[in-house]
Motif scaffolding. Structure first.
Motif, PDB file in Angstrom:
ATOM      1  N   GLN A  48       0.706  -1.455  -0.103  1.00 37.82           N
ATOM      2  CA  GLN A  48      -0.225  -0.200   0.053  1.00 37.82           C
ATOM      3  C   GLN A  48       1.329   1.059   0.554  1.00 37.82           C
ATOM      4  OE1 GLN A  48      -2.610  -0.392   3.322  1.00 37.82           O
ATOM      5  NE2 GLN A  48      -0.081   0.056   5.032  1.00 37.82           N
ATOM      6  N   LEU A  49       2.194   1.384   0.865  1.00 37.57           N
ATOM      7  CA  LEU A  49       2.679   2.317   0.723  1.00 37.57           C
ATOM      8  C   LEU A  49       2.853   3.441  -0.894  1.00 37.57           C
ATOM      9  CD1 LEU A  49       5.735   1.600   2.856  1.00 37.57           C
ATOM     10  CD2 LEU A  49       4.110   2.772   3.925  1.00 37.57           C
ATOM     11  N   PRO A  50       3.124   2.523  -2.117  1.00 35.71           N
ATOM     12  CA  PRO A  50       3.462   3.035  -3.188  1.00 35.71           C
ATOM     13  C   PRO A  50       1.671   4.467  -3.524  1.00 35.71           C
ATOM     14  CG  PRO A  50       3.286   0.957  -3.817  1.00 35.71           C
ATOM     15  CD  PRO A  50       3.140   1.194  -2.238  1.00 35.71           C
ATOM     16  N   VAL A  51       0.435   3.763  -2.991  1.00 35.14           N
ATOM     17  CA  VAL A  51      -0.379   4.175  -3.223  1.00 35.14           C
ATOM     18  C   VAL A  51      -0.386   5.781  -2.543  1.00 35.14           C
ATOM     19  CG1 VAL A  51      -3.373   4.471  -2.679  1.00 35.14           C
ATOM     20  CG2 VAL A  51      -2.037   2.638  -3.992  1.00 35.14           C
ATOM     21  N   ILE A  52      -0.146   5.451  -1.062  1.00 27.70           N
ATOM     22  CA  ILE A  52       0.484   6.654   0.530  1.00 27.70           C
ATOM     23  C   ILE A  52       1.174   7.693  -0.320  1.00 27.70           C
ATOM     24  CG2 ILE A  52       0.549   7.008   1.804  1.00 27.70           C
ATOM     25  CD1 ILE A  52      -1.795   5.785   2.129  1.00 27.70           C
ATOM     26  N   ASN A  53       2.568   7.285  -0.944  1.00 26.09           N
ATOM     27  CA  ASN A  53       3.375   7.488  -0.953  1.00 26.09           C
ATOM     28  C   ASN A  53       3.092   8.734  -2.540  1.00 26.09           C
ATOM     29  OD1 ASN A  53       4.638   6.959   1.012  1.00 26.09           O
ATOM     30  ND2 ASN A  53       6.320   5.502  -0.361  1.00 26.09           N
ATOM     31  N   LYS A 131      -0.901  10.102   7.928  1.00 26.47           N
ATOM     32  CA  LYS A 131      -0.123  10.711   7.009  1.00 26.47           C
ATOM     33  C   LYS A 131      -0.227  11.565   5.394  1.00 26.47           C
ATOM     34  CE  LYS A 131       3.840   7.733   7.191  1.00 26.47           C
ATOM     35  NZ  LYS A 131       4.728   6.892   7.178  1.00 26.47           N
ATOM     36  N   LEU A 132      -1.309  11.362   5.204  1.00 32.85           N
ATOM     37  CA  LEU A 132      -2.159  11.601   3.762  1.00 32.85           C
ATOM     38  C   LEU A 132      -3.423  13.016   4.624  1.00 32.85           C
ATOM     39  CD1 LEU A 132      -3.609   9.309   1.334  1.00 32.85           C
ATOM     40  CD2 LEU A 132      -1.449  10.532   1.951  1.00 32.85           C
ATOM     41  N   ASN A 133      -3.698  13.268   5.895  1.00 36.62           N
ATOM     42  CA  ASN A 133      -4.674  13.961   6.504  1.00 36.62           C
ATOM     43  C   ASN A 133      -3.445  14.845   6.847  1.00 36.62           C
ATOM     44  OD1 ASN A 133      -7.216  15.731   7.311  1.00 36.62           O
ATOM     45  ND2 ASN A 133      -7.279  14.395   8.745  1.00 36.62           N
TER      46      ASN A 133
END
Length: 187
Positions: A48-53, A131-133
């Protein structure tokens, strides 16, 4: 940057501290049983890290909070809708997954694996919300506080659960702490 560094350091140390506590209380065999399942789960969770990054720079650059919240909500919704059937399938195919990876089924590790299957779901949720918020909007200190509090709770719970239940207690602790972080991020 400082609070993000400390948060990442704490997040990484939680996994290692759990294994250290497990080894201290229950020995090398328990560590091996737990670690086999934990490594598979964490490898899957890292997908899932590529989506988040990828989304982080985009959300950091948005000045529109409504649009940012909409993107976060959609990411969370679609990620959860994708993860639930995948994780459910992995639960029922756990023996086959171990057979493919290790050439044999290790019953104790399969039990730990099934317990830890909630980790990628909770991890995804707290990464999106945290992280995204928080970080993308500049609330690094709030993110750090949640991670710091969960680290303290982890140490206490890990010792108690591992002492009483061995490697399954450690697995339940991992899930419990990830749930605490997720609830903290949503709150």
């Amino acid at each position: 940057g400082f609070y993000i560094f400390l948060s990442d350091l704490q997040t990484g140390s939680i996994a290692n501290l759990n294994i250290l506590i497990l080894g201290f209380l229950k020995g090398d065999l328990a560590v091996g049983i737990f670690s086999i399942a934990d490594k598979i789960i964490r490898a899957f969770s890292n997908l899932q890290l590529p989506v988040i990054n990828t989304m982080f720079p985009y959300l950091s650059g948005l000045n529109n909070n409504v649009k940012s919240e909409n993107v976060i909500y959609k990411t969370l919704k679609w990620g959860v809708l994708l993860l639930i059937p995948v994780l459910t399938s992995m639960y029922f195919l756990a023996d086959y997954i171990f057979l493919i990876i290790f050439g044999e089924v290790i019953p104790e590790s399969v039990i730990v694996f099934k317990i830890l299957l909630l980790f990628p779901l909770f991890s995804f949720c707290n990464q999106v919300v945290g992280k995204l918020n928080f970080i993308a909007k500049g609330n690094m200190f709030l993110y750090f506080q949640i991670v710091a509090a969960s680290t303290i709770i982890n140490l206490i719970m890990c010792y108690i659960l591992t002492y009483k239940f061995g490697f399954t207690g450690t697995a339940f602790n991992v899930i419990s702490i990830e749930l605490v972080v997720t609830f903290g991020m949503f709150y």
